[in-house]
Design a protein around this motif. Structure first.
Motif, PDB file in Angstrom:
ATOM      1  N   GLU A 190       0.436   4.600  10.994  1.00 23.96           N
ATOM      2  CA  GLU A 190      -0.637   3.619  10.827  1.00 23.96           C
ATOM      3  C   GLU A 190      -0.822   3.180   9.375  1.00 23.96           C
ATOM      4  O   GLU A 190      -1.511   2.197   9.102  1.00 23.96           O
ATOM      5  CB  GLU A 190      -1.971   4.118  11.416  1.00 23.96           C
ATOM      6  CG  GLU A 190      -2.448   5.433  10.877  1.00 23.96           C
ATOM      7  CD  GLU A 190      -1.972   6.636  11.686  1.00 23.96           C
ATOM      8  OE1 GLU A 190      -2.522   7.721  11.473  1.00 23.96           O
ATOM      9  OE2 GLU A 190      -1.054   6.518  12.510  1.00 23.96           O
ATOM     10  N   ASP A 191      -0.203   3.868   8.424  1.00 20.07           N
ATOM     11  CA  ASP A 191      -0.276   3.478   7.014  1.00 20.07           C
ATOM     12  C   ASP A 191       0.994   2.797   6.524  1.00 20.07           C
ATOM     13  O   ASP A 191       1.156   2.544   5.335  1.00 20.07           O
ATOM     14  CB  ASP A 191      -0.541   4.710   6.132  1.00 20.07           C
ATOM     15  CG  ASP A 191      -1.911   5.313   6.369  1.00 20.07           C
ATOM     16  OD1 ASP A 191      -2.799   4.588   6.870  1.00 20.07           O
ATOM     17  OD2 ASP A 191      -2.099   6.504   6.064  1.00 20.07           O
ATOM     18  N   ALA A 192       1.907   2.482   7.430  1.00 21.29           N
ATOM     19  CA  ALA A 192       3.217   1.950   7.042  1.00 21.29           C
ATOM     20  C   ALA A 192       3.129   0.603   6.328  1.00 21.29           C
ATOM     21  O   ALA A 192       4.027   0.251   5.577  1.00 21.29           O
ATOM     22  CB  ALA A 192       4.132   1.839   8.254  1.00 21.29           C
ATOM     23  N   ASP A 193       2.059  -0.168   6.546  1.00 23.15           N
ATOM     24  CA  ASP A 193       1.926  -1.478   5.908  1.00 23.15           C
ATOM     25  C   ASP A 193       1.103  -1.441   4.622  1.00 23.15           C
ATOM     26  O   ASP A 193       0.865  -2.482   4.013  1.00 23.15           O
ATOM     27  CB  ASP A 193       1.308  -2.487   6.876  1.00 23.15           C
ATOM     28  CG  ASP A 193       2.246  -2.825   8.021  1.00 23.15           C
ATOM     29  OD1 ASP A 193       3.471  -2.719   7.829  1.00 23.15           O
ATOM     30  OD2 ASP A 193       1.758  -3.190   9.097  1.00 23.15           O
ATOM     31  N   VAL A 194       0.665  -0.265   4.210  1.00 22.82           N
ATOM     32  CA  VAL A 194      -0.138  -0.155   2.990  1.00 22.82           C
ATOM     33  C   VAL A 194       0.784  -0.262   1.783  1.00 22.82           C
ATOM     34  O   VAL A 194       1.730   0.508   1.643  1.00 22.82           O
ATOM     35  CB  VAL A 194      -0.929   1.176   2.944  1.00 22.82           C
ATOM     36  CG1 VAL A 194      -1.632   1.342   1.602  1.00 22.82           C
ATOM     37  CG2 VAL A 194      -1.919   1.232   4.087  1.00 22.82           C
ATOM     38  N   ILE A 195       0.504  -1.245   0.933  1.00 22.83           N
ATOM     39  CA  ILE A 195       1.291  -1.432  -0.285  1.00 22.83           C
ATOM     40  C   ILE A 195       0.705  -0.592  -1.412  1.00 22.83           C
ATOM     41  O   ILE A 195       1.429   0.050  -2.162  1.00 22.83           O
ATOM     42  CB  ILE A 195       1.336  -2.918  -0.680  1.00 22.83           C
ATOM     43  CG1 ILE A 195       2.085  -3.713   0.397  1.00 22.83           C
ATOM     44  CG2 ILE A 195       1.988  -3.104  -2.044  1.00 22.83           C
ATOM     45  CD1 ILE A 195       2.003  -5.209   0.223  1.00 22.83           C
ATOM     46  N   ALA A 196      -0.612  -0.608  -1.535  1.00 24.08           N
ATOM     47  CA  ALA A 196      -1.301   0.181  -2.557  1.00 24.08           C
ATOM     48  C   ALA A 196      -2.633   0.624  -2.004  1.00 24.08           C
ATOM     49  O   ALA A 196      -3.349  -0.170  -1.379  1.00 24.08           O
ATOM     50  CB  ALA A 196      -1.504  -0.652  -3.821  1.00 24.08           C
ATOM     51  N   PRO A 197      -2.999   1.878  -2.205  1.00 28.04           N
ATOM     52  CA  PRO A 197      -4.288   2.343  -1.698  1.00 28.04           C
ATOM     53  C   PRO A 197      -5.437   1.755  -2.508  1.00 28.04           C
ATOM     54  O   PRO A 197      -5.247   1.364  -3.681  1.00 28.04           O
ATOM     55  CB  PRO A 197      -4.217   3.868  -1.892  1.00 28.04           C
ATOM     56  CG  PRO A 197      -3.260   4.051  -3.012  1.00 28.04           C
ATOM     57  CD  PRO A 197      -2.274   2.919  -2.904  1.00 28.04           C
ATOM     58  N   ALA A 198      -6.593   1.660  -1.889  1.00 27.35           N
ATOM     59  CA  ALA A 198      -7.793   1.253  -2.628  1.00 27.35           C
ATOM     60  C   ALA A 198      -8.149   2.397  -3.565  1.00 27.35           C
ATOM     61  O   ALA A 198      -8.052   3.560  -3.202  1.00 27.35           O
ATOM     62  CB  ALA A 198      -8.940   0.983  -1.656  1.00 27.35           C
ATOM     63  N   GLN A 199      -8.510   2.060  -4.789  1.00 35.06           N
ATOM     64  CA  GLN A 199      -8.891   3.088  -5.745  1.00 35.06           C
ATOM     65  C   GLN A 199     -10.407   3.187  -5.747  1.00 35.06           C
ATOM     66  O   GLN A 199     -11.113   2.174  -5.838  1.00 35.06           O
ATOM     67  CB  GLN A 199      -8.357   2.742  -7.130  1.00 35.06           C
ATOM     68  CG  GLN A 199      -6.843   2.748  -7.169  1.00 35.06           C
ATOM     69  CD  GLN A 199      -6.287   2.363  -8.527  1.00 35.06           C
ATOM     70  OE1 GLN A 199      -6.989   1.868  -9.391  1.00 35.06           O
ATOM     71  NE2 GLN A 199      -5.008   2.601  -8.697  1.00 35.06           N
ATOM     72  N   ILE A 200     -10.915   4.393  -5.647  1.00 35.58           N
ATOM     73  CA  ILE A 200     -12.361   4.613  -5.550  1.00 35.58           C
ATOM     74  C   ILE A 200     -12.782   5.675  -6.558  1.00 35.58           C
ATOM     75  O   ILE A 200     -11.949   6.430  -7.069  1.00 35.58           O
ATOM     76  CB  ILE A 200     -12.751   5.017  -4.123  1.00 35.58           C
ATOM     77  CG1 ILE A 200     -11.965   6.257  -3.659  1.00 35.58           C
ATOM     78  CG2 ILE A 200     -12.516   3.866  -3.155  1.00 35.58           C
ATOM     79  CD1 ILE A 200     -12.357   6.798  -2.320  1.00 35.58           C
ATOM     80  N   THR A 201     -14.062   5.723  -6.824  1.00 42.06           N
ATOM     81  CA  THR A 201     -14.623   6.737  -7.716  1.00 42.06           C
ATOM     82  C   THR A 201     -15.975   7.146  -7.162  1.00 42.06           C
ATOM     83  O   THR A 201     -16.579   6.438  -6.348  1.00 42.06           O
ATOM     84  CB  THR A 201     -14.745   6.213  -9.156  1.00 42.06           C
ATOM     85  OG1 THR A 201     -15.176   7.283 -10.004  1.00 42.06           O
ATOM     86  CG2 THR A 201     -15.734   5.074  -9.257  1.00 42.06           C
ATOM     87  N   ALA A 202     -16.448   8.291  -7.596  1.00 40.70           N
ATOM     88  CA  ALA A 202     -17.753   8.770  -7.149  1.00 40.70           C
ATOM     89  C   ALA A 202     -18.857   7.860  -7.657  1.00 40.70           C
ATOM     90  O   ALA A 202     -18.736   7.279  -8.748  1.00 40.70           O
ATOM     91  CB  ALA A 202     -17.988  10.199  -7.640  1.00 40.70           C
ATOM     92  N   THR A 203     -19.906   7.725  -6.871  1.00 42.40           N
ATOM     93  CA  THR A 203     -21.034   6.867  -7.284  1.00 42.40           C
ATOM     94  C   THR A 203     -22.054   7.632  -8.071  1.00 42.40           C
ATOM     95  O   THR A 203     -22.168   8.801  -8.045  1.00 42.40           O
ATOM     96  CB  THR A 203     -21.710   6.231  -6.055  1.00 42.40           C
ATOM     97  OG1 THR A 203     -22.114   7.267  -5.173  1.00 42.40           O
ATOM     98  CG2 THR A 203     -20.765   5.275  -5.390  1.00 42.40           C
TER      99      THR A 203
END
Length: 180
Positions: free
Chosen positions: A167-180
């Motif tokens: 299900e992740d085969a089409d992901v080019i780059a993950p979203a980058q997140i940080t703590a709030t």
């Protein structure tokens, strides 16, 4: 749908010589499929089914690597109208250098024709259209042509192996997140 198919066809043709030849035959209107024999064959036992290893399209693998190492997609999708040409050039320079380093590592890219631009080269009348594209009027009968661009070819490939889930085969780059 068609753009995905085009990317798949492009990379399949780029890395699989036999597939490229079949595509060239199909595009030229020739029948690339061998004739089907009407002689009955004995049924073969079904091969043992192994669990399919996750697969990622090589085009996605290449784009993911260029994004991870050079942020190519970020640069392409940036609204460049808000910047001066010098700012765009300054941002593009490191991206392009990193793209080249990545491509040099993953694909052995060489010139298709070992000659200088504007040099006269021999070209046979039955030369492959995948290797030679006439620009302007063709004078294929003369057997000589002026080289406008040497072209490129991949002589080896070493794409990174992908180990994700389907299900992740089409992901080019993950979203980058940080703590709030």
């Amino acid at each position: 749908m068609r753009i995905g198919l085009a990317f798949r066809a492009f990379f399949k043709a780029m890395f699989d010589r036999e597939a490229a030849e079949r595509m060239a035959l199909a595009l030229d209107g020739e029948n690339p499929v061998p004739a089907i024999s009407h002689t009955p064959e004995k049924p073969q036992p079904a091969p043992e089914k192994k669990p399919a290893a996750p697969a990622q399209n090589p085009a996605i693998t290449l784009l993911a690597t260029l994004q991870r190492e050079a942020r190519l997609i970020d640069l392409i999708h940036e609204d460049l109208d808000q910047y001066q040409d010098a700012q765009v050039g300054a941002a593009a320079r490191p991206c392009l250098k990193q793209c080249r380093q990545s491509l040099d590592r993953m694909l052995k890219i060489e010139k298709l024709v070992d000659a200088k631009e504007n040099e006269s080269i021999p070209v046979s009348s039955d030369a492959s259209p995948a290797r030679y594209r006439w620009v302007g009027e063709s004078s294929a009968a003369s057997g000589q042509a002026k080289l406008v661009h040497p072209g490129w070819q991949a002589t080896a490939t070493d794409l990174p192996k992908w180990s994700g889930v389907p299900e992740d085969a089409d992901v080019i780059a993950p979203a980058q997140i940080t703590a709030t």
